[in-house]
Design an enzyme around this catalytic site. Structure first.
Site, PDB file in Angstrom:
ATOM      1  CD  GLU A   1      -2.320   2.821   3.636  1.00  0.00           C
ATOM      2  OE1 GLU A   1      -2.870   3.739   4.246  1.00  0.00           O
ATOM      3  OE2 GLU A   1      -2.722   1.658   3.662  1.00  0.00           O
TER       4      GLU A   1
ATOM      5  NE  ARG B   1      -3.670  -2.478   0.681  1.00  0.00           N
ATOM      6  CZ  ARG B   1      -4.808  -2.730   1.312  1.00  0.00           C
ATOM      7  NH1 ARG B   1      -5.387  -1.779   2.014  1.00  0.00           N
ATOM      8  NH2 ARG B   1      -5.361  -3.928   1.239  1.00  0.00           N
TER       9      ARG B   1
ATOM     10  CB  SER C   1     -12.082  -4.965   5.466  1.00  0.00           C
ATOM     11  OG  SER C   1     -11.788  -3.798   6.122  1.00  0.00           O
TER      12      SER C   1
ATOM     13  NE  ARG D   1      -4.591   3.142  14.031  1.00  0.00           N
ATOM     14  CZ  ARG D   1      -5.833   3.292  14.479  1.00  0.00           C
ATOM     15  NH1 ARG D   1      -6.832   2.761  13.829  1.00  0.00           N
ATOM     16  NH2 ARG D   1      -6.081   3.950  15.571  1.00  0.00           N
ATOM     17  CG  HIS D   2      -1.731   2.981   8.084  1.00  0.00           C
ATOM     18  ND1 HIS D   2      -2.290   3.783   9.043  1.00  0.00           N
ATOM     19  CD2 HIS D   2      -2.753   2.520   7.324  1.00  0.00           C
ATOM     20  CE1 HIS D   2      -3.609   3.808   8.867  1.00  0.00           C
ATOM     21  NE2 HIS D   2      -3.914   3.051   7.828  1.00  0.00           N
TER      22      HIS D   2
ATOM     23  CD  GLU E   1     -10.077  -1.866   8.877  1.00  0.00           C
ATOM     24  OE1 GLU E   1     -10.408  -0.683   8.716  1.00  0.00           O
ATOM     25  OE2 GLU E   1      -9.575  -2.570   7.973  1.00  0.00           O
TER      26      GLU E   1
ATOM     27  NE  ARG F   1      -3.808  -1.888  10.785  1.00  0.00           N
ATOM     28  CZ  ARG F   1      -4.665  -1.064  10.236  1.00  0.00           C
ATOM     29  NH1 ARG F   1      -5.972  -1.255  10.385  1.00  0.00           N
ATOM     30  NH2 ARG F   1      -4.230  -0.033   9.537  1.00  0.00           N
TER      31      ARG F   1
END
Ligand code: AMO
Length: 430
Positions: free
Chosen positions: A212, A210, A356, A218-219, A353, A404
């Site tokens: 990001e 990712r 998903s 948390r990423h 989270e 996570r």
């Protein structure tokens, strides 16, 4: 053969042990060397007048964290850790550690995370860090066992791909001969295609990428995802599967990693209880709105502060269900009687989270229309859409982030602690 340190007892007699020099304490006529392997610490007691001179010389020359091989007699003593000590007849330095060490392995106070990650090989010699990766290994082991037991087929799908799965912005472009290519964000499209292949139940444990930009606790830019897809199933079926898997993994970690968790100074993890609460998104928004300052309304994503506020109210693992279709990916199945919400869910730990998932759209025309309505081009998804034209079972699935999962299980403060060599905005080496 060497004897692992945890197996050394007063009854061992003559033993050969190999490990790192954890500490050297020179008291003049007597030197104590603490020898460490991954199973524990052994006191090597060196009375200078009673051991061979070459042993005395090697002990004098050795530095902390060097690798040594020691042979000698094991004796009972109440004063040493584990109630035993080894008096060496040989002491061989197999590999000498330079001084000073870039990281103090025996130090009790933690160093800065960045410093630790720069020398992860030394950092991981600490019992606390080693425990994290023993737990991570147990998590992966039990996940695969659980899914195999439930008749899943393990697949591996390409990480070099031509299209985005989760939307366009978080992609890493790569040079792939004369073509445009990317690192895959998720095995989403491939695991769904295998429903079209009739595999019925598949899982993959693999990397996701990712791009990001944000730098958070948390990423990661490279994470590991446990992905599952099931045919002839709806969102409720795969939520039950996820709940069962999470509990089973906690139980396995508790049963197999107790020693490592204790040595690492972690609290024993509390096993979550079924059933996990199922909180409709609309109610989650109400809880957040009543507890946080920033404005939040139906249709907004849950911000970190909203997640935290809802987590405090819920206290345990819980699902958020019935999400607005507008903020879920094109592949989520809208409810027939109210298409403004969809059969998507998130599994939440009170801190964040974890997973998903959703029941998926399995009808071709509806999927094309949903891809277009998200502003994406159905043409670039042709390879994915094709199986939907030749008989696609109804299906559902989820993705669960390993880092996570481990982070929340052990109460780690930063997701980077749960990866050996994290990739983030600033870190590409080691
Ligand atoms: P999603 O994008 O929510 O869903 O990812 C699923 C889970 O993967 C983990 N995760 C991450 N962990 C650390 N750093 C990141 N940058 C990161 N991105 C994701 C999280 C998250 O809950 N295709 C869907 C899954 C599905 O519907 O089957 C997907 O990828 O724990």
């Amino acid at each position: 053969m060497r004897t692992p340190i945890e197996k050394v007892t007063p009854e061992t007699g003559h033993a050969k042990c190999v490990g790192f020099v954890h500490e050297v304490r020179d008291l003049g006529g007597l030197t104590f060397v603490l020898l460490r392997d991954r199973t524990g610490i052994l006191q090597v007691t060196v009375p200078k007048k009673k051991v061979p001179p070459e042993v005395v010389e090697a002990v004098r020359a050795v530095s902390r964290e060097s690798v040594v091989m020691v042979t000698g007699e094991v004796k009972a003593t109440e004063k040493a850790p584990g109630g035993r000590e080894l008096v060496p007849s040989t002491f061989e330095i197999l590999s000498r550690a330079e001084t000073p060490l870039p990281l103090d392995v025996a130090e009790k106070v933690p160093a800065e995370l960045d410093t630790r990650l720069d020398v992860r090989f030394l950092d991981a010699r600490r019992p606390r860090v080693a425990a994290v990766f023993q737990v991570r290994s147990a998590v992966l082991h039990e996940t695969a066992r659980y899914l195999h037991k439930h008749d899943f087929i393990q697949i591996t799908t390409p990480k070099i791909v031509a299209a985005a799965t989760e939307g366009g912005t978080e992609l890493f472009p790569i040079a792939y001969f004369e073509k445009e290519a990317f690192l895959n964000q998720s095995p989403q499209l491939y695991k769904q295609m295998m429903m079209g292949a009739g595999f019925e139940k598949v899982f993959e444990i693999g990397p996701i990428f990712r791009a990001e930009e944000h730098n958070t606790t948390r990423h990661l830019n490279e994470a590991t995802s446990i992905d599952v897809e099931v045919s002839f199933a709806d969102h409720l079926d795969v939520m039950d599967l996820l709940e069962g898997l999470v509990i089973s993994v906690y139980e396995h970690v508790a049963a197999t990693c107790g020693d490592a968790i204790e040595r690492g100074g972690f609290e024993a993890c509390r096993i979550p209880k079924a059933p996990f609460a199922r909180l409709p998104y609309a109610e989650a928004i109400e809880i957040a709105a009543s507890r946080i300052e920033e404005p939040i309304a139906f249709g907004d994503d849950l911000s970190p502060s909203a997640e935290r506020a809802i987590g405090e109210a819920m206290g345990e693992h819980y699902f958020v269900v019935d999400w607005p279709s507008s903020i879920r990916p094109y592949y989520a199945m809208p409810y027939e009687d109210d298409p403004s919400i969809c059969k998507a869910f998130d599994l939440m730990h009170p801190r964040m989270e974890l997973s998903s998932g959703a029941q998926r759209v399995h009808r071709h025309d509806q999927l094309v229309q949903q891809i277009a309505s998200k502003g994406l081009s159905p043409e670039s998804f042709e390879f994915y859409l094709r199986p939907f034209r030749y008989g696609m079972p109804p299906h559902a699935g989820w993705g669960l982030g390993v880092e996570r999962f481990v982070m929340t299980m052990l109460g780690l403060s930063n997701v980077r602690e749960a990866v050996l060599f994290p990739r983030d905005r600033h870190r590409l080496v080691p």
